[in-house]
Each structure stands twice: as C-alpha cells, then as structure tokens.
Enzyme design. Structure first.
Site, mmCIF file in Angstrom:
data_model
loop_
_atom_site.group_PDB
_atom_site.id
_atom_site.type_symbol
_atom_site.label_atom_id
_atom_site.label_comp_id
_atom_site.label_asym_id
_atom_site.label_seq_id
_atom_site.Cartn_x
_atom_site.Cartn_y
_atom_site.Cartn_z
ATOM 1 N N CYS A 61 13.629 10.580 7.694
ATOM 2 C CA CYS A 61 13.376 10.120 9.067
ATOM 3 C C CYS A 61 14.625 10.277 9.929
ATOM 4 O O CYS A 61 14.527 10.555 11.122
ATOM 5 C CB CYS A 61 12.912 8.672 9.055
ATOM 6 S SG CYS A 61 14.025 7.558 8.210
ATOM 7 N N GLU A 100 8.739 16.291 15.605
ATOM 8 C CA GLU A 100 9.304 16.059 14.274
ATOM 9 C C GLU A 100 8.662 17.030 13.278
ATOM 10 O O GLU A 100 7.444 17.059 13.126
ATOM 11 C CB GLU A 100 9.030 14.614 13.840
ATOM 12 C CG GLU A 100 9.661 14.277 12.510
ATOM 13 C CD GLU A 100 9.367 12.851 12.059
ATOM 14 O OE1 GLU A 100 8.222 12.397 12.212
ATOM 15 O OE2 GLU A 100 10.291 12.196 11.541
ATOM 16 N N GLU A 129 8.895 1.225 11.546
ATOM 17 C CA GLU A 129 9.953 2.221 11.344
ATOM 18 C C GLU A 129 9.264 3.578 11.401
ATOM 19 O O GLU A 129 8.519 3.941 10.491
ATOM 20 C CB GLU A 129 10.650 1.977 10.011
ATOM 21 C CG GLU A 129 11.256 0.574 9.950
ATOM 22 C CD GLU A 129 12.166 0.338 8.753
ATOM 23 O OE1 GLU A 129 12.095 1.093 7.789
ATOM 24 O OE2 GLU A 129 12.938 -0.632 8.815
ATOM 25 N N LYS A 188 0.881 -1.182 0.000
ATOM 26 C CA LYS A 188 0.000 0.000 0.000
ATOM 27 C C LYS A 188 0.913 1.224 0.000
ATOM 28 O O LYS A 188 1.403 1.643 1.042
ATOM 29 C CB LYS A 188 -0.868 -0.027 1.261
ATOM 30 C CG LYS A 188 -2.220 0.638 1.134
ATOM 31 C CD LYS A 188 -2.184 2.102 0.736
ATOM 32 C CE LYS A 188 -1.926 3.027 1.902
ATOM 33 N NZ LYS A 188 -1.740 4.438 1.489
HETATM 34 P P1 NAD Z 1 1.991 8.346 7.687
HETATM 35 O O1 NAD Z 1 2.066 7.599 8.956
HETATM 36 O O2 NAD Z 1 0.994 9.436 7.550
HETATM 37 O O3 NAD Z 1 1.682 7.361 6.465
HETATM 38 C C1 NAD Z 1 2.504 6.272 6.160
HETATM 39 C C2 NAD Z 1 1.675 5.218 5.440
HETATM 40 O O4 NAD Z 1 0.689 4.731 6.332
HETATM 41 C C3 NAD Z 1 0.923 5.749 4.223
HETATM 42 O O5 NAD Z 1 0.908 4.758 3.214
HETATM 43 C C4 NAD Z 1 -0.469 5.951 4.771
HETATM 44 O O6 NAD Z 1 -1.469 5.880 3.772
HETATM 45 C C5 NAD Z 1 -0.590 4.802 5.736
HETATM 46 N N1 NAD Z 1 -1.588 4.979 6.800
HETATM 47 C C6 NAD Z 1 -2.031 6.132 7.361
HETATM 48 N N2 NAD Z 1 -2.961 5.868 8.295
HETATM 49 C C7 NAD Z 1 -3.088 4.521 8.346
HETATM 50 C C8 NAD Z 1 -3.881 3.640 9.134
HETATM 51 N N3 NAD Z 1 -4.750 4.085 10.054
HETATM 52 N N4 NAD Z 1 -3.749 2.310 8.949
HETATM 53 C C9 NAD Z 1 -2.872 1.841 8.028
HETATM 54 N N5 NAD Z 1 -2.111 2.628 7.242
HETATM 55 C C10 NAD Z 1 -2.217 3.956 7.403
HETATM 56 O O7 NAD Z 1 3.466 8.852 7.401
HETATM 57 P P2 NAD Z 1 3.955 9.808 6.235
HETATM 58 O O8 NAD Z 1 3.496 11.196 6.559
HETATM 59 O O9 NAD Z 1 3.594 9.207 4.923
HETATM 60 O O10 NAD Z 1 5.539 9.708 6.374
HETATM 61 C C11 NAD Z 1 6.300 10.531 7.184
HETATM 62 C C12 NAD Z 1 6.662 9.812 8.467
HETATM 63 O O11 NAD Z 1 7.351 8.606 8.172
HETATM 64 C C13 NAD Z 1 7.614 10.623 9.341
HETATM 65 O O12 NAD Z 1 7.191 10.537 10.675
HETATM 66 C C14 NAD Z 1 8.952 9.902 9.169
HETATM 67 O O13 NAD Z 1 9.865 10.047 10.215
HETATM 68 C C15 NAD Z 1 8.505 8.491 9.017
HETATM 69 N N6 NAD Z 1 9.542 7.701 8.361
HETATM 70 C C16 NAD Z 1 10.248 6.814 9.124
HETATM 71 C C17 NAD Z 1 11.269 6.064 8.554
HETATM 72 C C18 NAD Z 1 12.057 5.079 9.371
HETATM 73 O O14 NAD Z 1 12.692 4.234 8.772
HETATM 74 N N7 NAD Z 1 12.038 5.137 10.686
HETATM 75 C C19 NAD Z 1 11.571 6.226 7.196
HETATM 76 C C20 NAD Z 1 10.836 7.147 6.452
HETATM 77 C C21 NAD Z 1 9.809 7.877 7.054
#
Ligand code: NAD
Length: 512
Positions: free
Chosen positions: A300, A399, A266, A191
């Site tokens: 991240c 963040e 992550e 997804k």
């Molecule tokens: P997000 O949590 O909004 O979304 C990530 C994914 O989860 C998307 O595909 C989204 O559609 C899905 N999602 C959202 N709500 C959901 C739910 N209730 N159930 C299942 N899936 C759901 O994150 P984002 O804004 O896309 O990404 C930014 C974040 O990702 C930042 O906090 C960043 O630090 C983190 N990040 C972490 C790493 C790591 O390796 N630790 C790497 C990259 C990004």
C-alpha cells in the site's frame, strides 16, 4: 480438523499444506453451514491446492454469537492488562516458534519472496509484543478542575470487533489488527482475504497454544461481498477495522452507517518518491527501487510515482532502468528471489493491463513490461519502469499494486509538491534531499499520512499509521489503535463546594 495433502501440487510446496481450510468459531474448526467451499490456488502453478469454507451471513452470525458470548461472559475483557499481555506474548512466542512455516505458507499462497515473507512473520510476532507492552503502560487519565472537581476516564473495550484484511502480507496485517483489538480487551471476528486464506489457518493452533480463551478470536473465510459484507452489516459488531481498496472502503462505510459503526479505514495509495538533485543519489536509488519492487510492488505504501528533478532526470532514469532490469524475478520459495509471483491470475491480468495502458498513453517503457523469459509459467512480471509519465495519464493516477513504477520530471520544489499532490490518494511519501530545511518543508506540504525523509519505509510501531484523502480514515499504530478499540468514558466528581445553579427556587416569582 484439516487434513494434509499427500501429493503437493508442485515442486517447492511447503510441508503440511492443508487440503481443506475451515472456519474457526467458538474454538471449533467448522465447515460453512451451507456446505459451500471455494478453491484456492498458488500463484505459480495456478492449480487449486485447498478447498476453503465459503462463509455467508449464517456463519458470520455464528461467529458473532461466539464472540459476543466471550465478550459478555468470558474472562477476556475483565482480565488485568498484565494477564492479557502474558497471553499476547505467548502468541508472539508461538509465532516465532513456527515463523519458518508461516513464511513458507505465505510465500506459497501469496507469491511473496520467502526472504521477505520471513521478515513479515517476525513483524507479526512483534505486533503482539508491542501491543502487549503498550497496554500494560497505559493508564486512565485524571483531570483536576481547580478545587472543585476531579474528572477521570474509564477506558473499556467496545465489544466485538470485525477485522477485514487484504491479500498482501496477509498474516502480518491480520496480526496488525488482532494484536491491538485483543490487547484492548475486545473479542473479534476476522475475515481474511479470499485469495490468501492459508496463513490464517495456522492461527487457531497458535492462539490455543498461547492459552487464549475460547471464542475470543473467530475466523470466517469467504468472499468479500458475502462474508465480509455480512460482518459489516451485523448489528452485533460495533467496530470494523478494514484494510483494502478505496472503493471497497466506500461500500463498507455506506453499509456501516446503518448501525453507526466505528470505522478504521486503511485504503489504497499512489505514493510519490521525490528525488531532488542534491540528494545522496545512491541512497535515493536504493530507496526508490526497494520502495516499489519489494513485496512484489503489492504494497500500500509503495513509492509508485518517482518524481525526479530535471537536472538529474536522464541520469537517474538510466540508473533506475538498469537496476530494475537486475531485480531478480523468481520462484517465491527461492531465497535469492527479490520479486516473486503476483498473487492471482486476475490481479496479474490487471497489472499487465496497466502496462498496456501506459504504452498506449505514450509513456516510455524503459524496463520490464513483460514476463521474464526464464519463467514460462506463473504470474510473473519483470520489474517495470515507465519514464516521461505525465499527471494526466492513468498510470500516474491509479493504484496499480504491482511491480510497475512511473517516473516524472519536475523543475523545482513547488513543481515537485504540485505533482506529488495531484492524485486523489494521500498515504505515504518519500523525499530525498540533502537540504534539510527544504526536506521538512516538502514533508509538510505533501499531503500524505506518512512521509519518510531520506529514508526508506521503516516504521516505529508507536507512530500513527494511516492515510489522508482517499487513502484512509483514522489512524492506527501505538495508542491510536487502542483508542479505536476502546471507549473512553468520563466521570466528573465534585470534591469541593460545587453548588448547582438554583433554577425554580424563587417562590415569590409568579407568571402573570
Ligand atoms: P479488497 O478491498 O478487494 O479486499 C480487502 C478485504 O475486503 C478482503 O478480505 C475482501 O474479501 C473484503 N471485501 C471485499 N468486498 C467487501 C465488501 N463489500 N464488504 C466487506 N468486505 C469486503 O482489497 P485487496 O485487493 O484485498 O487489497 C489490496 C488493496 O488494499 C490495495 O488497494 C492496497 O493499497 C490496500 N491496502 C492498504 C493498506 C493500508 O494500510 N492503507 C495496507 C495494505 C493494503
């Protein structure tokens, strides 16, 4: 199949942009069963350029059914690691053959500078090569127990893995989950993030060209709360590998508890970059600037809190502000751009709101803070530096995920460690010092999953990747990823004279 729009939405649009992005289920490109779509825009014009299928639980159910068929009846989990590895290498070849298109699509859809998007495309290919090779070398384990027993393990893929990815470096992060899950023999439902579905639309052709059997990879686009939540709730998906925000990770954990799913999380970060007075300050400056402004600061592991020893603080802040002011902000497709457009107007507003919060909290804005004058449109923000930030401030704790860095002075080593550890996150840390004994001490004392000592963020794929505290759960990378996607069952075999205790074998004994 997808069509090609004839009129690009704006100058600089890559060739071959699809006007429609569909799901990929059981080897077929399909619309949502509900017929619903959502519009996707690029972050410079913010004008929609493609309609994306909006998946829900029905589409997820179809994708899980296809992945389950491929797992239970298809060749993929039963192939020799060597044969799977051949296909993974062919996937890497197919990525490399179109790496320019992947980079162009990524820059267009995410706003990442093209030069950095090219690096991410190459890294995606490398992920497939690495896990292909790793799997070939990985054997099962055997343990001899004295003369009496031999124990051996049976490693086997767990089943259908649900992969949920964010919008920063989408293609690379998709490959970071696809490569090990496929190497392990799982079938998957991916997804992708709803703000950046474009580069994933290139995956089906890549996978088919490489000869991946039908149904092994299925892609469902859609909004997180609908398609993502349905994937997490589906009882036929025993594993969820998630990368995204900490709060989303918490929601996913609650839902996954109903089916006791395996989880790899992550999550977010607010990583410290600690600069001691004895460091190579030119290197430390390069590392600090790159560490927070590369990938638009939407990274991240960004070193988004720079902690600087008091004796060099004023000098370092001045140099940092000067360098930030020189960071080239520009169109993503321009090869000289260092900082592109932020992914989405909503995120852009969120980041700008943090700039307002920082000013209101009394931090000193010493660089950036607004739209660069030469860029009238698009989600652009100049590289932004706040100095004199204190740990109580929200910009220190939360963040921001954009090109905004906080600088805070510290007195000595213990003060640096205290400040570094005073957020809820624990993803990465960077330490700059020429006293190596102190470097190792601080690396051990700062509570983060990963620490770079006198180095910017360069990763060897064999090392464990992941955060602690609110930054994640579990580690991927190297064999850790394979462990996540496989069961390791064990068989205990008696080879010597191993007589069981003889319960109930004393005939003379009767209860009174
Ligand atoms: P997000 O949590 O909004 O979304 C990530 C994914 O989860 C998307 O595909 C989204 O559609 C899905 N999602 C959202 N709500 C959901 C739910 N209730 N159930 C299942 N899936 C759901 O994150 P984002 O804004 O896309 O990404 C930014 C974040 O990702 C930042 O906090 C960043 O630090 C983190 N990040 C972490 C790493 C790591 O390796 N630790 C790497 C990259 C990004």
């Amino acid at each position: 199949m997808t069509e090609t729009i004839s009129q690009p939405a704006r100058l600089g649009a890559p060739a071959g942009l699809p006007a429609e992005i569909l799901h990929y289920i059981g080897g077929r490109h399909v619309p949502s069963r509900s017929g619903r779509t959502f519009a996707n825009a690029d972050p410079v014009s913010n004008q929609p350029y493609a309609d994306v299928a909006a998946g829900d639980s029905e589409d997820v159910a179809a994708a899980v059914a296809a992945a389950t068929r491929a797992f239970e009846h298809g060749p993929w989990p039963r192939m020799l690691p060597r044969d799977r590895a051949r296909i993974l290498h062919a996937i890497a070849d197919a990525i490399e053959a179109r790496d320019e298109q992947i980079a162009e699509f990524e820059a267009w859809d995410t706003g990442l500078p093209i030069a950095q998007a090219r690096g991410q495309a190459r890294r995606a290919a490398e992920n497939f090569r690495f896990f292909a090779d790793l799997m070939i070398g990985l054997g099962d384990e055997a343990f001899r127990v004295g003369e009496s027993q031999i124990n051996y393990t049976l490693r086997e893929p767990i089943g259908v893995a649900g992969l949920i990815t964010p919008w920063n470096t989408p293609f690379m992060l998709e490959s970071w989950k696809l490569a090990p899950s496929l190497a392990a023999g799982c079938t998957v439902v991916l997804k992708p993030a709803e703000w950046t579905p474009l580069s994933a639309s290139l995956l089906p052709a890549i996978l088919e060209e490489a000869g991946l059997p039908e149904g092994v990879v299925n892609i469902v686009h859609g909004i997180g709360e609908e398609a993502g939540a349905a994937l997490v709730a589906h009882p036929g998906v025993p594993l969820i590998s998630f990368t995204g925000e900490t709060t989303t990770g918490q929601i996913i954990m609650r839902s996954a508890a109903d089916h006791l799913k395996g989880l790899s999380m992550e999550l977010g970060g607010k990583s410290p970059c600690i600069v001691f007075a004895d460091a190579d300050l030119d290197r430390a400056l390069d590392g600090s600037v790159f560490g927070v402004f590369s990938l638009n600061g939407e990274r991240c592991t960004a070193g988004s809190r720079i902690l600087v020893q008091r004796s060099i603080y004023d000098q370092f802040v001045a140099r940092l502000a000067e360098r930030a002011a020189n960071v080239v902000v520009g169109p993503p497709e321009d090869p000289s751009t260092e900082l592109g457009a932020l992914v989405h107007p909503e995120h852009y507003e969120r980041v700008k709101e943090y700039v307002r919060i920082g000013v209101a909290e009394g931090a000193s804005l010493v660089a950036g803070g607004s739209r660069p004058a030469h860029l009238a449109e698009g989600n652009y923000l100049a590289a932004t530096v706040f100095a004199d930030v204190t740990p109580e401030m929200r910009i220190f704790q939360e963040e921001i995920f954009g090109p905004v860095v906080c600088v805070t002075p510290f007195e000595d080593e213990s003060d640096a460690v205290r400040l570094a550890n005073s957020t809820k996150y624990g993803l990465a840390a960077y330490v700059w010092t020429n006293d190596l004994r102190r470097g190792h001490r601080v690396a051990a004392d700062v509570k983060s999953g990963m620490c770079w000592l006198n180095s910017h963020n360069v990763r060897d794929l064999r090392t464990p990747f992941g955060g602690i505290k609110a930054s994640g759960l579990g580690h991927e990378g190297g064999t850790h990823s394979i462990d996540f996607y496989t069961h390791q069952r064990v068989v205990h075999v008696a080879v010597g004279d191993l007589a069981p205790p003889r319960f109930g074998a004393r005939p003379a004994f009767r209860r009174r």
